[in-house]
Write an enzyme that holds these catalytic residues in place. Sequence first.
Site, mmCIF file in Angstrom:
data_model
loop_
_atom_site.group_PDB
_atom_site.id
_atom_site.type_symbol
_atom_site.label_atom_id
_atom_site.label_comp_id
_atom_site.label_asym_id
_atom_site.label_seq_id
_atom_site.Cartn_x
_atom_site.Cartn_y
_atom_site.Cartn_z
ATOM 1 N N PHE A 1 5.803 36.251 34.088
ATOM 2 C CA PHE A 1 5.066 36.546 35.319
ATOM 3 C C PHE A 1 6.013 36.602 36.516
ATOM 4 C CE2 PHE A 1 2.536 35.377 39.056
ATOM 5 C CZ PHE A 1 1.492 36.275 38.945
ATOM 6 N N VAL B 1 9.395 37.514 26.809
ATOM 7 C CA VAL B 1 8.652 37.522 25.545
ATOM 8 C C VAL B 1 7.275 36.945 25.826
ATOM 9 C CG1 VAL B 1 8.528 36.624 23.196
ATOM 10 C CG2 VAL B 1 10.758 37.135 24.216
ATOM 11 N N ILE C 1 3.690 36.268 23.799
ATOM 12 C CA ILE C 1 3.054 36.293 22.482
ATOM 13 C C ILE C 1 1.572 36.009 22.650
ATOM 14 C CG2 ILE C 1 3.002 35.223 20.191
ATOM 15 C CD1 ILE C 1 6.026 34.840 20.489
ATOM 16 N N HIS D 1 -4.376 34.651 29.145
ATOM 17 C CA HIS D 1 -3.072 34.653 29.803
ATOM 18 C C HIS D 1 -2.212 35.822 29.340
ATOM 19 C CE1 HIS D 1 -2.880 30.729 31.948
ATOM 20 N NE2 HIS D 1 -1.889 31.350 32.546
ATOM 21 N N ARG E 1 12.290 42.128 16.816
ATOM 22 C CA ARG E 1 12.728 43.054 17.876
ATOM 23 C C ARG E 1 13.803 42.461 18.770
ATOM 24 N NH1 ARG E 1 6.390 44.514 19.200
ATOM 25 N NH2 ARG E 1 6.016 45.427 17.164
HETATM 26 C C1 DLZ Z 1 1.436 30.715 31.058
HETATM 27 C C2 DLZ Z 1 2.248 31.512 30.092
HETATM 28 C C3 DLZ Z 1 1.758 31.762 28.793
HETATM 29 C C4 DLZ Z 1 0.444 31.247 28.313
HETATM 30 N N1 DLZ Z 1 2.481 32.451 27.915
HETATM 31 C C5 DLZ Z 1 3.688 32.953 28.308
HETATM 32 C C6 DLZ Z 1 4.468 33.708 27.393
HETATM 33 O O1 DLZ Z 1 4.127 33.905 26.208
HETATM 34 N N2 DLZ Z 1 5.644 34.221 27.854
HETATM 35 C C7 DLZ Z 1 6.085 34.037 29.134
HETATM 36 O O2 DLZ Z 1 7.159 34.553 29.492
HETATM 37 N N3 DLZ Z 1 5.365 33.287 30.007
HETATM 38 C C8 DLZ Z 1 4.204 32.747 29.619
HETATM 39 N N4 DLZ Z 1 3.473 32.004 30.495
HETATM 40 C C9 DLZ Z 1 4.072 31.624 31.800
HETATM 41 C C10 DLZ Z 1 3.864 32.631 32.929
HETATM 42 O O3 DLZ Z 1 4.708 33.766 32.745
HETATM 43 C C11 DLZ Z 1 4.244 31.970 34.277
HETATM 44 O O4 DLZ Z 1 5.541 31.472 34.226
HETATM 45 C C12 DLZ Z 1 3.288 30.844 34.630
HETATM 46 O O5 DLZ Z 1 1.950 31.278 34.644
HETATM 47 C C13 DLZ Z 1 3.635 30.228 36.018
HETATM 48 O O6 DLZ Z 1 3.557 31.211 37.040
#
Ligand code: DLZ
Length: 158
Positions: free
Chosen positions: A58, A82, A84, A90, A129
């Site tokens: 994010f 990455v 998943i 989310h 990948r």
């Molecule tokens: C919250 C979250 C979830 C559930 N899964 C991932 C993921 O698989 N890969 C990833 O890069 N980040 C994940 N995040 C975190 C969010 O990207 C972000 O860092 C948080 O929501 C805090 O802003």
Amino acid sequence: MSKEGSPAIQVDGNGLRVVVIAAQWHEQIMTALVEGTQRALNEANVSEVSVVRVPGSFELSVAAARIARSKDAPDAIVALGVVIRGGTPHFDFVCTAATDGLNSVALETGIPVGFGLLTCDTEQQALDRSGLPGSSEDKGAEAAQAAIATVRALENWR
Ligand code: DLZ
């Protein structure tokens, strides 16, 4: 994401500055993606490579926006993450935010952003990948090559 139809790209990164922005979720896969990206940038003779780590995918967009708008903006950015699919919404929120955000940065600044975000149903798909020994694809390297190739394709239109 599939390798079918992907071009064999020869890239020359000599004289270019590239920033790699990498999330930290799914550590083993992220380490492989970052290493594959760095390998590809080195093979392309990119002159300067910096790596910026952010917590999750994010956060890739805001980092790319800040870097692309800075006075030391690089020639290209490679964004790696990455995500998943789990049991929560989310997955969709993070994938959409990262994809749209990175695309906006590229369009608004004109700086090519290599898209190395793996959006997978399972960890195994992401491993396949990630460019690890035995992986069928190396998405970090592909994103790096695409970013450099785009810089070169556009360098006459400043
Ligand atoms: C919250 C979250 C979830 C559930 N899964 C991932 C993921 O698989 N890969 C990833 O890069 N980040 C994940 N995040 C975190 C969010 O990207 C972000 O860092 C948080 O929501 C805090 O802003």
